[in-house]
Design a protein around this motif. Structure first.
Motif, mmCIF file in Angstrom:
data_model
loop_
_atom_site.group_PDB
_atom_site.id
_atom_site.type_symbol
_atom_site.label_atom_id
_atom_site.label_comp_id
_atom_site.label_asym_id
_atom_site.label_seq_id
_atom_site.Cartn_x
_atom_site.Cartn_y
_atom_site.Cartn_z
ATOM 1 N N LEU A 1 11.098 30.162 -4.459
ATOM 2 C CA LEU A 1 11.004 30.032 -3.005
ATOM 3 C C LEU A 1 10.291 28.725 -2.684
ATOM 4 O O LEU A 1 9.194 28.702 -2.143
ATOM 5 N N LEU B 1 14.948 25.510 1.603
ATOM 6 C CA LEU B 1 15.182 25.707 3.027
ATOM 7 C C LEU B 1 16.125 24.624 3.561
ATOM 8 O O LEU B 1 15.869 23.432 3.415
ATOM 9 N N LEU C 1 9.534 30.790 4.723
ATOM 10 C CA LEU C 1 10.096 31.109 3.414
ATOM 11 C C LEU C 1 10.683 32.519 3.418
ATOM 12 O O LEU C 1 11.793 32.748 2.924
#
Length: 478
Positions: free
Chosen positions: A133, A138, A362
């Motif tokens: 993550l 993203l 996240l």
């Protein structure tokens, strides 16, 4: 358990006693001017002769920590270097509104941080099962769109929208973003409930045993805890009526899916009955669903959460990413009536100005994508193989000392010893042997129960840990 000198240790006993008293003086447990027991009294307490205590006192007098007056006894010196001005930190650290962790739980926590000890107590995913993550994951993680300011008091609006969809698709729960509060883990949600919706002296009921018994936060809030009896399906709902009649319950706490620590699953009919009784008595029901998504491969899917059938706003639903994605994200959520969410959001803003913006973003990108489904599939297979390893090891090493049932979800085996033992003695012996587990009393169970967790250690370590535990049980029963 009261401290005792180790008569077989390398350090002479009188020096052990002197060091123990020195530590108590420095930490403020024995403040300047306080009286110490007579030598013969302390000798009886520690099981040593009077001359040993006399030697310890003499050493402390030579250090300037103690003073003695004939006929008046022995005292902590009033003229210690700086101690005269030092606060009595012992009273401070054992006071305050928020109580310290229970001693046995604290002992286990300390052992969990020792890398040389095989950890069958830690209810966390092993690092390899935590999905990557990073900010690079993203799509909109660039300097123009990645938010680093304070989030909305209720939580990032986009995350709450994603959670509303996630809850409906995977849990059958219908809730608007305004009925969702993002918290720093599920435990903060429970803390907010205890501080903002309840008052000192209020009576609350929960399963016995229950994970909630391990949390001093309820006692810190001055609440009166009452145990609800359980069977293989969880809470026996009818018991709520009699308990309410006697104590006027203000709230009920339940963990109906893969209950921690027993791993039992409440049937649909039982969930319906529990909700109906709480609605009838107008008692709010807090549903902790931390393990609800963790069905092991080939296991039967559990019923939907109680919140999914709640049309009256009776249920406060608590969940998080801690058991499914990553505990370090510290992302939890609470679903409830809008008025409740706004009250708790106001309190949360006063506490911490909101959960980390980075963690919320996240979590949002994980929950709104196919990653959630992929992670659940990975976990289902991983937990199956881990459970099988522990089950085989227990059959080999512990069969004559304990009984257990096979969990269909979650991280744990809940075991009952054939011959109950003193838990402090048992956990100390296990830690000396290089393995740690969680005794049942941490969860409010009677002596003779223990929880063994298979989510953290590798298979070989699980096998060795169970072997060591079997050795300890064998030594104690022989």
């Amino acid at each position: 358990m009261e401290w005792k000198p180790d008569k077989h240790g390398e350090l002479p006993v009188y020096q052990q006693i002197a060091k123990r008293l020195e530590q108590q003086i420095i930490e403020g447990e024995l403040p300047p001017g306080s009286s110490l027991p007579a030598e013969r009294v302390l000798a009886r307490r520690y099981g040593v002769n009077r001359g040993t205590v006399s030697a310890a006192y003499e050493e402390l007098r030579a250090m300037g920590l103690l003073q003695s007056w004939q006929g008046s006894g022995t005292w902590v010196s009033q003229h210690l270097w700086g101690v005269k001005q030092m606060p009595n930190w012992y009273k401070y650290t054992n006071g305050g509104a928020f109580l310290p962790a229970y001693p046995l739980a604290k002992r286990i926590q300390e052992a969990c941080f020792d890398p040389s000890i095989i950890n069958l107590a830690k209810a966390e995913l092993t690092t390899s099962m935590i999905p990557p993550l990073s900010l690079q994951n993203l799509d909109d993680a660039n300097e123009n769109s990645f938010e680093l300011g304070y989030a909305h008091p209720k939580g990032d609006v986009k995350l709450r929208e994603v959670l509303a969809t996630h809850l409906h698709e995977h849990y059958g729960i219908t809730a608007s973003p305004e009925e969702i509060l993002v918290t720093s883990g599920a435990q903060q949600a429970l803390h907010l409930i205890s501080l903002c919706l309840l008052s000192p002296g209020d009576a609350i009921a929960m399963e016995g045993p229950s994970y909630s018994y391990s949390l001093p936060l309820f006692s810190s809030a001055g609440l009166r805890l009452y145990r609800l009896p359980m069977d293989k399906e969880g809470i026996i709902p009818e018991a709520i009526k009699s308990l309410h009649l006697e104590h006027r319950l203000r709230m009920v706490f339940a963990n109906p899916t893969y209950h921690n620590p027993t791993c039992c699953v409440m049937s649909y009919a039982r969930r319906r009955q529990l909700l109906d009784i709480c609605q009838e008595l107008r008692i709010p029901l807090v549903e902790d669903d931390a393990y609800g998504a963790l069905t092991i491969k080939n296991g039967q899917k559990p019923p939907l959460p109680i919140k999914a059938m709640d049309a009256s706003g009776t249920v406060l639903y608590v969940n998080s990413t801690s058991k499914t994605v990553a505990p370090g994200l510290r992302i939890g959520w609470l679903v409830g009536p809008r008025s409740v969410i706004e009250r708790l959001a106001d309190a949360k803003q006063q506490m911490d100005f909101g959960t980390s913006s980075v963690s919320q973003q996240l979590a949002r990108h994980f929950l709104e994508s196919a990653r959630w489904k992929n992670q659940m599939e990975r976990l289902s297979g991983y937990l199956y193989s881990q459970r099988q390893v522990m089950q085989a090891a227990m059959e080999k090493e512990m069969k004559e000392y304990a009984t257990w049932s096979i969990p269909e979800g979650s991280y744990h085996f809940w075991c009952r010893l054939v011959e109950p033992m003193d838990e402090q003695i048992l956990i100390d012996a296990a830690i000396r042997e290089g393995v740690v587990f969680t005794p049942g009393s941490v969860y409010g169970a009677e002596q003779g129960w223990l929880r063994l967790t298979y989510s953290w250690e590798k298979g070989t370590a699980i096998e060795e840990g169970i072997r060591r535990l079997g050795k300890v049980l064998g030594n104690k029963t022989s």
